[in-house]
Design a protein around this motif. Structure first.
Motif, short mmCIF file in Angstrom:
data_model
loop_
_atom_site.label_atom_id
_atom_site.label_comp_id
_atom_site.label_asym_id
_atom_site.label_seq_id
_atom_site.Cartn_x
_atom_site.Cartn_y
_atom_site.Cartn_z
N SER A 7 0.83 -1.21 0.00
CA SER A 7 0.00 0.00 0.00
C SER A 7 0.86 1.25 0.00
N ASP A 10 -5.97 -1.13 -4.76
CA ASP A 10 -5.36 -1.73 -3.57
C ASP A 10 -6.27 -2.83 -3.03
N GLU A 11 -5.88 -4.06 -3.30
CA GLU A 11 -6.65 -5.24 -2.90
C GLU A 11 -8.13 -5.12 -3.27
N GLN A 54 -7.66 0.59 -0.17
CA GLN A 54 -7.90 -0.72 0.43
C GLN A 54 -9.18 -0.73 1.25
MG MG Z 1 -2.22 -2.82 2.08
#
Ligand code: MG
Ligand code: ADP
Lengths: 267, 252
Positions: A56, A173-174, A96
């Motif tokens: 991240s 992010d994810e 995220q």
């Molecule tokens: Mg992360």
């Protein structure tokens, strides 16, 4: 009615990303150690690695939210750390945790970007927003507030909000964590289709092996703040590096569990 | 030494925040709905408490001065005393303190939570400057609403004093005499000085509360810490600024 998925006509161009000898310390703790990467324009580039390895933080450097301790990040020919770069490049980051605006409804979350940048009138904005919501099957949630949504729905709203921006560089992010398997598959298809139609460079931080192996042009493994390996997904079908192999295919061994091994090491 | 540099860097940061907000001044007309929303939050929702408190402060002022001025046979000047004290000092200071408690703390909490939950980062990546959207409308609204609140506080305080003077046996100055005294010895300047004070307090409080909120770092716990910091800093600033602004206004 679910609109057939077509991306808005892509204006302008997309950008590659160059990360050169990037170091980042928070206080005295080094988080990123000598990261160098080259993401080509139009590529889907996946970044994988264990939690806490700095993925991240790396993405935030590309988005210009963190300033490198040393080294540099360039988007095309622009310096990512320079605020003026944002006037040149439409960059969308899917956070995220979503980072939705809690005081705004889902609709207004999506409408904020075109409204603030006065891209079109309210009718045009409505089309754009409803289209993005339709892609992620969120039409019914349009007038809900973020606090009324589940984790997975928040994530989808965050992705829809990025699509409304018609970005020239997309950072995820994810994106599939917290989504059910069907939604994850849908999202994987969306990322790939979007790239196909708009040629947008997409950087995807993910733990989702299915996603990475299905759509990535290249994958990088980040471990403890360093690049452990970069290559095409098929090169990692049977990885030579035991650390990457263990990360991609951890064996669940109940007879000799990992946490016991750790305990023994501490003794 | 470290503390001192920290204080100067915060002052610098606050000034910079203001400078950044002001560069977007031309976007204010199209942020009109946000401006109105903030006016509503700052002005309208503070109205009941401002009215009630200033009414009672005016009353208490009349009671106290009635008691002490009796000794000099100066009861006929109660109106002047209440009028001047409210307009020059207690009106603006009280409105400022209420602003800190009701609005400043809420602003810091909101901005700190936006910072902690990365909403501010999201704005930055969307190339929407947080100063433009979050700070500018609030500053504009507080500048418009503070004088209004101060005038209302003055009026309520004056009438509170008048009521007490008329209906308290030991004082019994009728409201006509009270208001004559108030009018005779008060200049328009006394009122405008108070409004200038209110304006300065409101502006500084809002800027400081926005700055502390936007500079919150860490997790949800820090939101509470930021609110405390914003309230304490604002209260100190009000009282310190009060001295300097009063001095500047009286002797200039
Ligand atoms: Mg992360
Ligand atoms: N703002 C920050 N201040 C201090 N440490 C941070 C900050 N952001 C991240 N870190 C640390 O950097 C490391 C990597 O974090 P992160 O990039 O979020 O991991 P992940 O790979 O799971 O996304 C973690 O150890 C985290 O504690």
């Amino acid at each position: 009615m679910s609109a057939p998925y077509t991306a808005a006509p892509f204006v302008g161009k997309t950008f590659g990303v160059t990360v050169a000898r990037l170091h980042k310390r928070f206080g005295t703790t080094p988080v990123l150690k000598d990261i160098s990467l080259e993401v080509k324009p139009g590529e889907i580039f996946c970044i994988m690695g264990p939690s806490g390895s700095g993925k991240s933080v790396l993405l935030k450097h590309i988005a210009g939210l963190e300033i490198p301790t040393s080294g540099e990040v360039r988007i095309g020919e622009f310096d990512a750390a320079d605020p003026a770069t944002r006037d040149q490049i439409r960059l969308a980051l899917v956070f995220q945790a979503g980072a939705l605006f809690n005081s705004l409804s889902v609709y207004d979350n999506l409408a904020l970007y075109p409204r603030e940048h006065r891209l079109c009138g309210e009718a045009g904005i409505r089309d754009r927003v409803m289209h993005a919501l339709a892609i992620l099957s969120l039409e019914k949630a349009a007038h809900k507030f973020p606090s009324d949504l589940s984790g997975g729905m928040k994530k989808r709203v965050a992705i829809a909000r990025a699509l409304v921006m018609e970005p020239q560089l997309l950072l995820y992010d994810e994106p599939t964590s917290e989504l059910d398997p069907v939604m994850s598959a849908t999202l994987t298809e969306i990322i790939a289709t979007l790239r196909e139609q708009t040629a947008v460079t997409s950087l995807v931080v993910t733990h989702d092996r299915d996603l990475a192996f299905a759509i990535a042009d290249r994958v990088a493994f980040v471990m403890e703040g360093r690049i452990r390996g970069v290559g095409r997904p098929d090169e990692f079908k049977k990885p030579a590096d035991p650390v990457i192999a263990n990360f991609l295919n951890p064996v669940i061994d109940l007879k000799n569990p990992r946490f016991k091994q750790l305990e023994n090491n501490h003794e | 030494m470290n503390h001192l540099t920290a204080i100067f860097s915060h002052i610098g940061g606050t000034v910079l925040l203001f400078a950044r907000a002001v560069t977007h001044i031309r976007t204010l007309p199209r942020q009109f709905p946000r401006f109105i929303e903030q006016c509503y939050l700052i002005g309208y929702t503070s109205l009941p408490i401002v009215t009630i408190l200033s009414f009672f402060i005016g009353s208490v002022l009349a009671l106290q001065s009635g008691y002490s001025m009796e000794n000099f046979g100066a009861k006929q000047f109660i109106g002047t005393l209440v009028g001047l004290t409210m307009a020059r000092e207690l009106g603006p200071v009280m409105v400022a303190i209420l602003l800190v408690g009701r609005v400043g703390s809420a602003v810091t909490a909101e901005l700190a939570s936006m910072k902690v939950y990365q909403e501010v980062d999201a704005l930055v990546t969307m190339n929407i400057p947080p100063e433009r959207m979050l700070v500018l409308p609030r500053l504009a609204a507080v500048l418009v609403m503070m004088p209004v609140l101060a005038i209302i506080a003055n009026l309520c305080g004056w009438y509170g004093g008048a009521l007490i003077c008329q209906y308290t046996h030991s004082i019994s100055v009728d409201s006509e005499a009270y208001f004559t005294a108030l009018k005779t010895y008060m200049k328009p300047r006394d009122i405008t000085d108070g409004l200038i004070k209110a304006e300065v307090f409101g502006f500084v409080i809002m800027l400081v509360c926005c700055y502390i909120g936007l500079n919150t770092r860490g997790g949800p716990r820090e939101i509470g810490a930021s609110v405390t910091k914003a309230v304490v800093t604002s209260l100190i600033l009000i009282l310190v600024l009060d001295y300097f602004v009063t001095k500047a206004l009286l002797y200039s």
